[in-house]
Design an enzyme around this catalytic site. Sequence first.
Site, PDB file in Angstrom:
ATOM      1  CD  GLU A 123      89.896  29.939  26.115  1.00 11.57           C
ATOM      2  OE1 GLU A 123      90.356  30.868  26.795  1.00 11.57           O
ATOM      3  OE2 GLU A 123      88.720  29.897  25.720  1.00 11.57           O
ATOM      4  CG  ASP A 165      86.492  30.142  23.381  1.00 10.83           C
ATOM      5  OD1 ASP A 165      86.279  29.525  24.438  1.00 10.83           O
ATOM      6  OD2 ASP A 165      86.887  31.320  23.354  1.00 10.83           O
ATOM      7  CB  ILE A 179      82.372  29.201  27.705  1.00 13.30           C
ATOM      8  CG1 ILE A 179      81.593  27.939  28.037  1.00 13.30           C
ATOM      9  CG2 ILE A 179      81.556  30.443  28.095  1.00 13.30           C
ATOM     10  CD1 ILE A 179      81.187  27.819  29.511  1.00 13.30           C
ATOM     11  CG  ASP A 180      84.593  34.136  22.880  1.00 10.06           C
ATOM     12  OD1 ASP A 180      85.784  34.162  23.227  1.00 10.06           O
ATOM     13  OD2 ASP A 180      84.014  35.094  22.345  1.00 10.06           O
ATOM     14  CB  THR A 195      85.084  32.030  30.651  1.00 11.34           C
ATOM     15  OG1 THR A 195      85.239  31.065  29.607  1.00 11.34           O
ATOM     16  CG2 THR A 195      85.044  31.303  31.986  1.00 11.34           C
ATOM     17  CG  ASP A 206      89.639  34.400  21.707  1.00 13.54           C
ATOM     18  OD1 ASP A 206      88.915  33.825  22.531  1.00 13.54           O
ATOM     19  OD2 ASP A 206      90.819  34.737  21.938  1.00 13.54           O
TER      20      ASP A 206
END
Length: 233
Positions: free
Chosen positions: A70, A86, A88-89, A91, A214
């Site tokens: 990402e 990702d 931090i999915d 955020t 995601d």
Amino acid sequence: MNKQWNERFEKIQEWVQIAGEEQVKRMDDELKIEQKSANIDLVTEMDVWTDEFFQENIRTFFPSDAILSEEAGASAGESGYEWVIDPIDGTTNYAHRFPMFAISVAVKYEGETVVGVVHAPKLGESYTALKGKGAYLNGKKIIVSERTQLTDSVIATGFPYDRATDPLNNVEQFNAVILQIGGIRRTGSAALDLCQVAAGRFEGYWEYKINPWDFEAGVLIVKEAGGVIVKKH
């Protein structure tokens, strides 16, 4: 089990623990937070740190693999393997110190997802799957819910960052679905929503305009838990 799949799987499990510990440790700090595509589309310095941590380790141990993340975008490789990351999915959750966030890492081989790990460090939950080997939560096998009636079901969803300006914002669909189901949840993390389906906690999940980082890991975990994925373009 494919040896190369397993090598990557083991490294991911090691790395998400290290990165997750750092994320939790830094969670209460005054983090640098920036906006991306919209004023509610955030990136923190820990997103960047985690992404760089994975990029560096992948380049060290698997230098011929491609990477799609990402934060850094796409980089080419020659091995047939591609990492989808990702850092931090969820955020926005992380920036607000809400524990529903996760590191999501998938590995694809020749275009097919073969490894998926979603690690939620603040929750102490690691969801894992290898293609053909089932899905697991903290090492315990998980399967999807057996409920079949919408009125008995809890369904998760989410909304796009441009929901105020794009008519495809899920509001109409949300209003229609909520009248037919037992309950609805909006956690703010697509990867974790998928994992709740895999664990049988939610009966379903839908969302528009999400990206490969995601969902790639979560989709494999759902499939390996016996779930069905339907894509609508």
